[in-house]
Every structure is written in C-alpha cells, then in structure tokens.
Design an enzyme around this catalytic site. Structure first.
Site, PDB file in Angstrom:
ATOM      1  N   SER A   9      31.418  40.696  44.679  1.00 51.04           N
ATOM      2  CA  SER A   9      32.885  40.689  44.714  1.00 51.04           C
ATOM      3  C   SER A   9      33.375  41.840  45.577  1.00 51.04           C
ATOM      4  O   SER A   9      33.079  43.010  45.299  1.00 51.04           O
ATOM      5  CB  SER A   9      33.451  40.852  43.302  1.00 51.04           C
ATOM      6  OG  SER A   9      34.840  41.118  43.404  1.00 51.04           O
ATOM      7  N   HIS A  34      32.374  36.826  47.299  1.00 50.63           N
ATOM      8  CA  HIS A  34      33.358  36.473  46.266  1.00 50.63           C
ATOM      9  C   HIS A  34      34.663  37.240  46.499  1.00 50.63           C
ATOM     10  O   HIS A  34      34.669  38.475  46.597  1.00 50.63           O
ATOM     11  CB  HIS A  34      32.766  36.829  44.905  1.00 50.63           C
ATOM     12  CG  HIS A  34      33.553  36.344  43.733  1.00 50.63           C
ATOM     13  ND1 HIS A  34      33.489  35.051  43.267  1.00 50.63           N
ATOM     14  CD2 HIS A  34      34.415  36.994  42.907  1.00 50.63           C
ATOM     15  CE1 HIS A  34      34.271  34.911  42.202  1.00 50.63           C
ATOM     16  NE2 HIS A  34      34.851  36.080  41.964  1.00 50.63           N
ATOM     17  N   ASP A  36      38.322  37.974  44.989  1.00 55.51           N
ATOM     18  CA  ASP A  36      39.147  37.923  43.775  1.00 55.51           C
ATOM     19  C   ASP A  36      40.616  38.074  44.126  1.00 55.51           C
ATOM     20  O   ASP A  36      41.051  39.145  44.543  1.00 55.51           O
ATOM     21  CB  ASP A  36      38.715  39.041  42.813  1.00 55.51           C
ATOM     22  CG  ASP A  36      37.420  38.702  42.093  1.00 55.51           C
ATOM     23  OD1 ASP A  36      37.317  37.597  41.545  1.00 55.51           O
ATOM     24  OD2 ASP A  36      36.498  39.550  42.103  1.00 55.51           O
ATOM     25  N   MET A  38      44.359  38.173  42.824  1.00 51.50           N
ATOM     26  CA  MET A  38      45.101  38.426  41.575  1.00 51.50           C
ATOM     27  C   MET A  38      46.571  38.669  41.896  1.00 51.50           C
ATOM     28  O   MET A  38      46.883  39.280  42.925  1.00 51.50           O
ATOM     29  CB  MET A  38      44.524  39.666  40.884  1.00 51.50           C
ATOM     30  CG  MET A  38      43.029  39.586  40.637  1.00 51.50           C
ATOM     31  SD  MET A  38      42.462  41.008  39.712  1.00 51.50           S
ATOM     32  CE  MET A  38      40.681  40.730  39.726  1.00 51.50           C
ATOM     33  N   HIS A  67      38.270  33.053  44.302  1.00 54.87           N
ATOM     34  CA  HIS A  67      38.577  32.926  42.866  1.00 54.87           C
ATOM     35  C   HIS A  67      40.053  33.280  42.677  1.00 54.87           C
ATOM     36  O   HIS A  67      40.437  34.444  42.801  1.00 54.87           O
ATOM     37  CB  HIS A  67      37.647  33.891  42.104  1.00 54.87           C
ATOM     38  CG  HIS A  67      37.897  33.964  40.631  1.00 54.87           C
ATOM     39  ND1 HIS A  67      37.319  34.935  39.839  1.00 54.87           N
ATOM     40  CD2 HIS A  67      38.647  33.199  39.800  1.00 54.87           C
ATOM     41  CE1 HIS A  67      37.711  34.759  38.588  1.00 54.87           C
ATOM     42  NE2 HIS A  67      38.509  33.716  38.536  1.00 54.87           N
ATOM     43  N   MET A  69      43.176  33.990  40.607  1.00 53.06           N
ATOM     44  CA  MET A  69      43.713  34.383  39.303  1.00 53.06           C
ATOM     45  C   MET A  69      45.215  34.550  39.491  1.00 53.06           C
ATOM     46  O   MET A  69      45.750  35.668  39.424  1.00 53.06           O
ATOM     47  CB  MET A  69      43.037  35.668  38.819  1.00 53.06           C
ATOM     48  CG  MET A  69      41.599  35.446  38.382  1.00 53.06           C
ATOM     49  SD  MET A  69      40.615  36.955  38.381  1.00 53.06           S
ATOM     50  CE  MET A  69      40.097  36.969  40.095  1.00 53.06           C
ATOM     51  N   MET A 138      33.720  33.225  33.009  1.00 54.38           N
ATOM     52  CA  MET A 138      34.146  34.628  33.031  1.00 54.38           C
ATOM     53  C   MET A 138      33.476  35.360  31.871  1.00 54.38           C
ATOM     54  O   MET A 138      33.704  35.028  30.700  1.00 54.38           O
ATOM     55  CB  MET A 138      35.676  34.734  32.874  1.00 54.38           C
ATOM     56  CG  MET A 138      36.496  34.165  34.007  1.00 54.38           C
ATOM     57  SD  MET A 138      36.114  34.857  35.636  1.00 54.38           S
ATOM     58  CE  MET A 138      36.316  36.616  35.372  1.00 54.38           C
ATOM     59  N   PHE A 144      39.942  43.075  36.289  1.00 55.84           N
ATOM     60  CA  PHE A 144      39.378  44.324  36.821  1.00 55.84           C
ATOM     61  C   PHE A 144      37.868  44.239  36.960  1.00 55.84           C
ATOM     62  O   PHE A 144      37.210  43.554  36.164  1.00 55.84           O
ATOM     63  CB  PHE A 144      39.718  45.500  35.891  1.00 55.84           C
ATOM     64  CG  PHE A 144      41.194  45.672  35.683  1.00 55.84           C
ATOM     65  CD1 PHE A 144      41.960  46.348  36.628  1.00 55.84           C
ATOM     66  CD2 PHE A 144      41.818  45.120  34.582  1.00 55.84           C
ATOM     67  CE1 PHE A 144      43.340  46.473  36.465  1.00 55.84           C
ATOM     68  CE2 PHE A 144      43.196  45.243  34.401  1.00 55.84           C
ATOM     69  CZ  PHE A 144      43.954  45.925  35.343  1.00 55.84           C
ATOM     70  N   GLY A 145      37.342  44.973  37.931  1.00 58.69           N
ATOM     71  CA  GLY A 145      35.900  45.133  38.048  1.00 58.69           C
ATOM     72  C   GLY A 145      35.435  46.194  37.063  1.00 58.69           C
ATOM     73  O   GLY A 145      36.249  46.909  36.460  1.00 58.69           O
ATOM     74  N   GLY A 146      34.131  46.284  36.884  1.00 59.95           N
ATOM     75  CA  GLY A 146      33.555  47.381  36.110  1.00 59.95           C
ATOM     76  C   GLY A 146      33.670  47.276  34.602  1.00 59.95           C
ATOM     77  O   GLY A 146      33.504  48.267  33.893  1.00 59.95           O
ATOM     78  N   ASP A 174      30.708  35.470  36.140  1.00 60.08           N
ATOM     79  CA  ASP A 174      31.525  36.496  36.793  1.00 60.08           C
ATOM     80  C   ASP A 174      31.946  37.569  35.792  1.00 60.08           C
ATOM     81  O   ASP A 174      32.732  37.290  34.876  1.00 60.08           O
ATOM     82  CB  ASP A 174      32.756  35.794  37.392  1.00 60.08           C
ATOM     83  CG  ASP A 174      33.627  36.725  38.224  1.00 60.08           C
ATOM     84  OD1 ASP A 174      33.298  37.913  38.337  1.00 60.08           O
ATOM     85  OD2 ASP A 174      34.640  36.234  38.758  1.00 60.08           O
ATOM     86  N   GLY A 196      30.284  42.813  41.296  1.00 63.69           N
ATOM     87  CA  GLY A 196      31.132  43.738  42.035  1.00 63.69           C
ATOM     88  C   GLY A 196      30.528  45.120  42.014  1.00 63.69           C
ATOM     89  O   GLY A 196      29.869  45.563  42.968  1.00 63.69           O
ATOM     90  N   SER A 197      30.684  45.807  40.881  1.00 54.30           N
ATOM     91  CA  SER A 197      30.191  47.191  40.813  1.00 54.30           C
ATOM     92  C   SER A 197      28.682  47.293  40.949  1.00 54.30           C
ATOM     93  O   SER A 197      28.181  48.269  41.514  1.00 54.30           O
ATOM     94  CB  SER A 197      30.647  47.873  39.529  1.00 54.30           C
ATOM     95  OG  SER A 197      31.265  47.003  38.652  1.00 54.30           O
TER      96      SER A 197
HETATM   97  C1  DX5 Z   1      37.263  40.050  37.350  1.00 51.50           C
HETATM   98  C2  DX5 Z   1      36.759  39.495  38.663  1.00 51.50           C
HETATM   99  C3  DX5 Z   1      35.327  39.811  38.924  1.00 51.50           C
HETATM  100  C4  DX5 Z   1      35.017  41.265  38.986  1.00 51.50           C
HETATM  101  C5  DX5 Z   1      33.540  41.461  38.846  1.00 51.50           C
HETATM  102  O1  DX5 Z   1      38.553  39.625  37.153  1.00 51.50           O
HETATM  103  O2  DX5 Z   1      36.918  38.086  38.690  1.00 51.50           O
HETATM  104  O3  DX5 Z   1      34.877  39.128  40.077  1.00 51.50           O
HETATM  105  O4  DX5 Z   1      35.460  41.848  40.141  1.00 51.50           O
HETATM  106  O5  DX5 Z   1      33.306  42.826  38.855  1.00 51.50           O
HETATM  107  P1  DX5 Z   1      32.094  43.496  38.071  1.00 51.50           P
HETATM  108  O6  DX5 Z   1      30.846  42.872  38.639  1.00 51.50           O
HETATM  109  O7  DX5 Z   1      32.238  44.926  38.403  1.00 51.50           O
HETATM  110  O8  DX5 Z   1      32.274  43.172  36.633  1.00 51.50           O
HETATM  111 ZN    ZN Z   2      35.953  36.705  40.296  1.00 50.47          ZN
END
Ligand code: DX5
Ligand code: ZN
Length: 222
Positions: A9, A34, A36, A38, A67, A69, A138, A144-146, A174, A196-197
């Site tokens: 991501s 990927h 994201d 939002m 993706h 959102m 999900m 958010f990531g992380g 994800d 992502g992270s």
């Molecule tokens: C969350 C996103 C994910 C997120 C994944 O809303 O859809 O794609 O960025 O990040 P990590 O891998 O850090 O959980």
């Molecule tokens: Zn995503």
C-alpha cells in the site's frame, strides 16, 4: 500452491516521491500496487483521488489495485477507470446497489472487487459472486496504516474460500500483514496480501530494504 502475491500500500510511502517509491517496490519484487483512496467521510482519513492515480499510472508496470473507501463511490468509478485503475474495489456497506456498481466497474474495463469491513459478514456476497473478480477482507478497520491485525477475520477468509469454490475470484487480505500474520491468512485461503508498513516502513527507504521486506513476508508463507 502458487506463491502469494504482495500488493504494497502506497499509503505508507513517501508521498513527496510517489513515482520513485512505486518504481522501487516494483524493482523490489512486488506483484501489484495498492492505492488506498479515502474521503474523510466514509473513513476518518483523507488521502488521494483520481488525479494522483493518473499521475502515478505511468510509473506502475504491474497492476494498479485501487481500494475505494469513499461514499458514495458510484459517481467516481469512471474517473478511477479513466485514471488507469486495473482493479476497483468498493465497500458493500456504502453501496445499496452493489450488483449494479460491480457491473459498472466491469463495463468500464476493470476487474471488480469488494472490500468487507471486519464486522461485515461473508454472506453479503452470496448473491454477487458472479459479478466479482476480487474480495478484499479487511483485517483492520479501514482508515489508517499501521494497525494491529484482527484475528477474527481468519474464519471469514475460510468461509469466503469455500463460497468461491472453483470460481476465478482472488482473496486479498488488507491490514496488519507482517511475516507473523501472513502465513495465518495464506493458510486460510488468501491469494494476495496488502502490506503498507511491513513493506514501506515509514517510506523513503532503499530498494534493497523493500526487497528484503517483501521477501520476508513471502518466505514466512512457505
Ligand atoms: C487501511 C488500508 C490498508 C492499509 C494497510 O484502511 O486499506 O491498505 O494501508 O496498511 P498496513 O499494512 O500498515 O496495515
Ligand atoms: Zn486498502
């Protein structure tokens, strides 16, 4: 068993250098990219739109995995297709006419995906299976990531795998994917892992670091 695919991501990439960050993860061996999207309304964060997708498209040689959102998403499907999305995934929680929206995505020439929030049961897709190319499970609450992986989603992956049967539908997981959680979801039936992270860290790192991160996730799944 085919190798699991990794879709990093770009949410965790250095946004000031997105083109470079994408070329780096592809060079590092990722399978998809990927994106994201939002809207600060459906989820409590605001990221990027079709303009940025169009700008990064020439840097993506693999697959642009978008993706959404956002609510509503229907008015924007064409804009993301025109921006070069290969996959467009939408949330059924915000689509009263999911069947129609999925058909629109396919008619735009993209693969159609659905992303299920942690509290959304697998059976909402029971009557949409023939309109689908991709299901995103999900494993965190989107925004958010992380965040930490939600183990409750492993059972949903198993359920979806059995609902899919011999259809040509991929399961993408994800959120919270690391070398520790990746094998759990692959064992349950995941084909593609968003990370992502676990791939980018805080972003802006060397290609060799990204390559090692991707390799560590793939190796953990063998
Ligand atoms: C969350 C996103 C994910 C997120 C994944 O809303 O859809 O794609 O960025 O990040 P990590 O891998 O850090 O959980
Ligand atoms: Zn995503």
């Amino acid at each position: 068993m085919p190798d699991v695919k990794i879709s990093p991501s770009i949410l965790s990439a250095d946004f000031a250098n997105l083109g470079h960050e994408i070329r780096a993860i592809e060079e590092a061996g990722c399978d998809w990219v990927h994106v994201d999207v939002m809207d600060g309304h459906y989820v409590p964060n605001l990221t990027i739109g079709p303009g940025v997708c169009k700008a990064i498209r020439p840097h993506i040689k693999t697959v642009m995995d978008v993706h959404l959102m956002i609510a509503p998403a229907d008015p924007f499907l064409k804009a993301f297709a025109d921006a070069g999305a290969d996959h467009i995934s939408i949330h059924p929680e915000v689509h009263p006419h999911l069947d129609r929206s999925l058909q629109v995505i396919r008619d735009l020439g993209c693969k159609a995906g659905v992303a299920l929030n942690p509290s959304t049961p697998a059976n909402v897709l029971k009557h949409a299976m023939d309109r689908l190319d991709l299901i995103i499970v999900m494993s965190v609450n989107p925004g958010f990531g992380g965040q930490s992986f939600l183990h409750s989603q492993i059972e949903k992956i198993r359920e979806l795998k059995s609902m899919i049967g011999d259809r040509d539908i991929l399961i993408e997981v994800d959120g919270g994917i690391t070398p520790i959680t990746a094998p759990l979801v692959v064992e349950a039936g995941a084909d593609v892992l968003v990370a992502g992270s676990a791939v980018y860290g805080k972003g802006g790192q060397a290609t060799s670091v990204y390559a090692a991160n991707i390799k560590a996730i793939k190796a953990a799944c063998h």
